[in-house]
Structure formats: C-alpha cells, structure tokens
Design a protein around this motif. Structure first.
Motif, PDB file in Angstrom:
ATOM      1  N   TRP A   8      53.669  82.642  47.479  1.00 32.14           N
ATOM      2  CA  TRP A   8      52.363  82.813  48.129  1.00 32.14           C
ATOM      3  C   TRP A   8      51.833  81.480  48.647  1.00 32.14           C
ATOM      4  O   TRP A   8      50.932  81.452  49.483  1.00 32.14           O
ATOM      5  N   ARG A 365      51.041  87.121  49.641  1.00 32.60           N
ATOM      6  CA  ARG A 365      50.571  87.827  48.447  1.00 32.60           C
ATOM      7  C   ARG A 365      51.155  89.236  48.367  1.00 32.60           C
ATOM      8  O   ARG A 365      51.446  89.740  47.284  1.00 32.60           O
ATOM      9  N   SER A 368      54.600  88.314  47.036  1.00 35.87           N
ATOM     10  CA  SER A 368      54.695  87.651  45.735  1.00 35.87           C
ATOM     11  C   SER A 368      54.189  88.530  44.593  1.00 35.87           C
ATOM     12  O   SER A 368      54.739  88.483  43.492  1.00 35.87           O
ATOM     13  N   ILE A 369      53.120  89.304  44.848  1.00 35.49           N
ATOM     14  CA  ILE A 369      52.572  90.125  43.758  1.00 35.49           C
ATOM     15  C   ILE A 369      53.587  91.159  43.271  1.00 35.49           C
ATOM     16  O   ILE A 369      53.876  91.236  42.069  1.00 35.49           O
TER      17      ILE A 369
END
Length: 672
Positions: A8, A365, A368-369
């Motif tokens: 991120w 994000r 990455s999340i």
C-alpha cells in the motif's frame, strides 16, 4: 529498498515515481520539440521581416531614382539653375531677389527651425519667376519627405535651398562644409561626365543639420552642349528608413530591425547598439562583416550572461553601397510559449500525479488488505490451523485465484493431517498390538512388520529356517510374501472373491495360522493387504493330545474366571453330574484342591506364570478320591482369552488312603 515496503506504500510510490519520470520525459521531449519548432519558426519569421524591410528600403530608393529621373532630369531644372545662379550676387554674398517663404517647421514636420542668417539673406524683393521654381522644388520635397533640395553653382555656392537653413548661401569648398557629404555629392555631380542619374553618397551624420544621418543624391545640370552649369543635390534623411525599421510587426517586444553599413547604422537600432563583432553561435563569424560580404541567413548569438538572440540577416545593395538589413529578437521571448507550455505541463502533471497518488493508495489498499488477510490465513495454516477460513476466495482477480489455491492447499493439508493422525494412531496401535501383524502391498511385497511378528518369527526361527531357505526374522521387509507363504497366487485369487483369507501353515514342528484381509481405498482401488500371524503350535499339540486321551481320562475346560465351559463323559462320571448341570459351575463349587482351606486355589493358579500346573483335586459333589491332574493354559485365538484345560493323569480313581500332594506344583519338574 522497495522490497522492504508494504504494497500500500510501494504501489503509490512506484506510480508517482513512474509518473514523475514520464512527466519529465514528456516535458523534456515536448520542450525540446517546442524549442526547436519555435526557434525555427522565429528564425523564419525574422527572416521574413528582414526581407520585407529590405524590400521596402530598396523600393524607397528605386522610387527615388524614378522620381529624380522623371522630375529633375528635364529642361526646367536647367532654367531654375540658371535663374538662381544669376540671382546670386557674389559681391554682396546674397541673393538679389528673395523667393518663397521661410518654411514654418510646424507645417513641415521633422524640419528644424531656419537659421537666423538665412532670414537675413532673404531681404531683396520677391521674384515671381523664382517663386515658381521654389514652389516646384518645395512640392517635390514635401511629397517625398526629402531633407532638402539644393542647387549649387559650379563654384560651390549653394544658391538655392527649399529649407533655407544654414547651408543656404554657403560655399561648399570652404570650411566647415568642405568634406561633408553634401560637398562630396556636389563634387561628384560636377565631375560626372556620364550623365548618370542619382549619384549617391553614403549615409553619415550631417553637421549643419544637427548631425542628422543623411545621404545625398546629386545630378549634374547640363546644357544642350553637355556642359555642367550647376549641380542639383537632394538630401535624404535616415528618418525615413528609421520609420520603416521602427515598425513592430513580427518583432515582438524585444525585437528590432535596422539597416547597417560598414561603419554606420542608418535606422531602427538604438544609438548604443553595437553589431560589429557579434559572433554567431555555431555560425560563420561576425554578423555585420559576413552580411556585408553577401552572406545572409539566420544566426544565433550571445552568451549565458547577456542572453542569446536570434538574428536574420539580409544583404542589400543601394547604388554603389552595400548594406545589411537585420531583424533581431531575444531568444527568451521567442521561447516564451515553450516556457509557458512547460509551466502548464508541469502544473497539470503535478495535479495529475496528486490524483494518481490518491488513486494509487486506494488501489494499493484494495490489493494489500485482502493480501494481508490471505497472509494471515497462511500464517494460521503454517501453525497447523487447518480449520482456518480462507478470505477473498470469491474475488475474480489473481488474489482470488491465490485464495482459492490456498484453500485447496489447506484442504489437502487438512486431509493429509487427518490421514497422518489416523496413520500415526493406527501405526502406534499396530506396533503396540499383541497380535503379530504385517503389511503387504498389492504386489505381495512386505512393507511393514510389527515387533510382535518379529518375536514370533524369532521364536520359531529354527523351524522356519529349515523350511524357508535364507530366512531371517530381521530381513522380512522388502521380501515377497511368497517367501513365507507358498501359493500366493491362490491367496490373491481368494482375496479377490472374499474379504478375508485364512490358512494354517506347517513349518516343521511349528504351526502358524495366516489371516489376510485386503485393504482398499475410498474408490475401491486395491492398496495392499493386512496379514496377521498366530502361533497355534501348542494349540494344535494340545488338541492332538486331548483327542488322544479323550476316551481314557477325565477332561474339563475352564474359563479365566474359573467357570467350567465343557467336560467329557469321564469327568461327568467322576463328579456325578451331567454335562448340562456342570456348565457354568465355578472351580470352587466343583473341585477341592489339596491344601485349599480358603477357596482361593483358583486365584493362585492364575497367578502362576507357568503353562502347566500339577495338582490333586477331588469333587465337592460327592465323596470321591482325589485325582492327580495337570492344568494347561492354552492361549486364545484371534485375541480371545486363554483356555484352562484340566486333564487327569491317572484313571480309574484311587482310594482315599492315597498319600496326599501337599501343594500346587510351581513348575513342570513337579509333574507326577
């Protein structure tokens, strides 16, 4: 360094860096192309301006020559010359008659005020004939914006001037007029024998006219015989050319146009401008000298300190003189659009980068999340938590593919772990089993044996070694089952039609029982066989013995808890009970053991670790003599409890006076 950053952070950073590089390259390429295009266009524009100005200057002189030839090369000029020469009185050094009016500078823009001396010269009466000549020349002078028109007598006396300024009435062969441009023009016109029209002197400052830059065109006034009776001179003012050069079209705010001679600037350039010695960057050298040599072109000159300029040079020729028309502009102004484009590009690019960076953060994000969630799930799986739910499996991108593959891997690990646990449990149970077990693959190759089987084979090693060449208990794994069991093909065929197979095998004195069962997978594929071996040597020997004495001696079988299981007819006769009434009766109810006072003789029998025990017993059901007996412990088959068989060693029954046996025998040596 990027490998240590989170996605991120890394993704927006890479996007911004990539955008900056792309922006720089785009700006560099666009600026370079714009710079090149602007310089080329600016040079062509300046060249067009210089050519246009040069054409106008040349047209001015062509028009001048045509006007002179049309208006001044005619008999009227000769008459005017003679009239004004005759009007001059050399004795009084003044005209005999006055002519025309002293011009008002307010009516003739650009003219200086007439000198006081000229006003004093014009004191005689007006001559209408001279006025007519004056009007003729004044009209031409005003129309063409000449500086002045002069008629000069052969002796050098200026006998006529439209302006009547300081030159009027002066002798050009006397100081301070000798050597001036007007004097040189007079001498050239006086000496000219070719009859050329428009003999011209170069532009130079003319002192009597406040140093105004002027050139002079002279015409010899000839009579019919060709003799020069005077000289007509027209003064050309540089202001006319300066007006042409001063126009701003095509020059921008910093540009200028000028006409230059070898040592003079005619018009258009500032007074302190010095074009001599200006070397072109990458060009042939001095702009002015090269231009006067006829080398025109577009040159870039200057340096980083004073700045660079772009100059277009066009050489021209006016009469016998060479000039250079140049148009010049500062490079910074020419490149100003490129600078504005660069500024706007950078500004717009930075705004775009800001937007891209924000977009990159959201995009990163979004990657990455779920990746972090998948990473957490992988950590849990690595910790053997196979019940962990894998997130992001419903995504349609690569993350979803990874999650689905991870879930398949988790399921495989869960199945493998379950299988491993089961196998470990089974292996531990198999190894700890009291039964002698082995595993055989589907090719009848022995792949596993437990300790109990090795003990069994070791026990009968001698008998097995005599029957099986090369036999050794520790060398079973990897051998074919046929090494131990003749006729494995029949065993395979029987297992294909039945779930289990049993066969008793004889190895000399050893008697072994083989029980085999096929092992199949969930898809009914054959995996191998489980083989259990039982030592039935003693069982078989005891059976043979029992069969031999069944009709001669009393025999009864007891369970481990001391209850009678079965008995033969002689035992029933001895006890006086039928077989049905004997079944299930306990040892203590049926038999009295010698020396037994507390009824616990059966417990002591069980505590003995011997397989045969000698004892004397008597029935409790009747008063009868004691029997000498042997009690055999026979191991049970297939995990069943052992069987205890009581066999009388002497029959018929002896009398009660027989000597007693004092205790239960503890060894085979006490056998009667």
């Amino acid at each position: 360094m990027l490998s240590n950053l989170k996605i991120w952070i890394k993704l927006p950073l890479v996007m911004v860096l990539t955008g900056l590089i792309a922006l720089y390259l785009a700006e560099f390429i666009a600026s370079s192309n714009a710079r090149t295009a602007l310089l080329e266009a600016g040079g062509q524009r300046l060249k067009a301006v210089a050519e246009s100005r040069a054409a106008e200057v040349q047209a001015e002189f062509v028009s001048l020559n045509a006007d002179i030839e049309a208006k001044y090369n005619n008999p009227v000029i000769l008459d005017a010359d003679r009239a004004f020469v005759a009007n001059w009185d050399e004795g009084t050094q003044r005209p005999s008659r006055s002519f025309g009016d002293v011009p008002d500078p307010r009516e003739s823009p650009g003219r200086g005020e007439p000198g006081r001396a000229n006003e004093e010269l014009m004191t005689g009466p007006h001559d209408p004939g001279l006025d007519a000549f004056y009007d003729y020349f004044a009209t031409r002078q005003i129309a063409r914006e000449y500086g002045d028109v002069y008629i000069i007598a052969p002796n050098g006396r200026v006998v006529f001037s439209v302006e009547k300024r300081g030159t009027f009435g002066q002798n050009l062969r006397s100081d301070p007029f000798a050597g001036t441009g007007l004097a040189r023009a007079f001498e050239r016109g006086l000496r000219d024998v070719s009859g050329d029209v428009g003999l011209m002197t170069d532009f130079m400052p003319y002192g009597p006219e406040a140093g105004e830059m002027s050139a002079f065109v002279s015409i010899g006034i000839r009579n019919d015989a060709g003799k020069v009776e005077g000289v007509l001179v027209i003064r050309l003012r540089a202001a006319r050319i300066s007006t042409i050069m001063a126009r701003r079209e095509g020059l921008g705010e910093t540009g200028l146009a000028a006409v230059l001679g070898a040592d003079v600037t005619i018009g258009g350039a500032p007074e302190d401008a010095d074009f001599a010695g200006q070397a072109a960057v990458g060009g042939p050298g001095d702009l002015l000298l090269d231009g006067l040599d006829g080398q025109g072109g577009i040159w870039r000159h200057g340096n980083e300190t004073v700045g660079f300029r772009l100059t277009a040079v066009v050489p021209i020729r006016i009469g016998a003189f060479r000039y250079v028309v140049l148009a010049q502009q500062e490079e910074a102004e020419i490149l100003a659009p490129a600078l504005r484009l660069r500024t706007e590009t950078l500004r717009d690019g930075l705004w775009a980068l800001a937007f891209v960076s924000v977009l990159g953060v959201f995009l990163a994000r979004s990657i990455s999340i779920p990746l972090s969630a998948v990473e957490h799930a992988m950590t849990q799986i690595a910790a053997r938590d196979y019940e962990q739910d894998i997130p992001a499996r419903d995504r349609g991108d690569e993350i979803g593919d990874i999650a689905r593959r991870l879930d398949m891997f988790r399921a495989s690990l869960l199945e493998a772990d379950t299988t491993a646990r089961e196998n470990a449990f089974k292996s531990a149970a198999f190894q700890a089993s009291s039964a002698a077990m082995m595993l055989v693959d589907r090719n009848m190759t022995i792949i596993y044996v437990n300790a109990r089987l090795i003990d069994l084979m070791t026990k009968h090693r001698i008998a097995l070694g005599r029957s099986i060449p090369g036999f050794h208990p520790d060398g079973l794994i990897g051998r074919d089952l046929g090494h131990l069991v003749p006729g494995t093909a029949r065993l395979r065929e029987d297992l294909e039609t039945a779930d289990q197979y049993r066969e008793d095998l004889h190895y000399g004195q050893a008697r072994l029982r083989l029980d085999a069962a096929a092992v199949v997978s969930s898809s009914d594929a054959l995996l191998g066989y489980v083989v259990e071996w039982q030592d039935v040597t003693e069982n078989r020997s005891a059976r043979i013995l029992l069969d031999a004495v069944d009709g001669r001696l009393p025999i009864a079988g007891f369970s481990p808890d001391g209850r009678l299981i079965d008995a033969n007819e002689l035992f029933c006769t001895w006890t006086g009970l039928s077989r049905s009434s004997l079944a299930g009766r306990g040892w203590a109810d049926l038999l009295a053991t010698e020396g037994d006072t507390d009824g616990a003789s059966w417990g002591r029998i069980l505590l003995s670790d011997k397989e045969r025990v000698a004892l004397r017993v008597a029935p409790r059901t009747r008063n009868h003599a004691r029997l000498r007996c042997l009690l055999f412990r026979v191991p049970g088959e297939n995990g069943r409890p052992p069987l205890y068989i009581l066999v009388a060693t002497k029959w018929p029954v002896t009398t009660a006076a027989d000597p007693p046996v004092t205790t239960i025998c503890a060894s085979e040596s006490q056998h009667p």
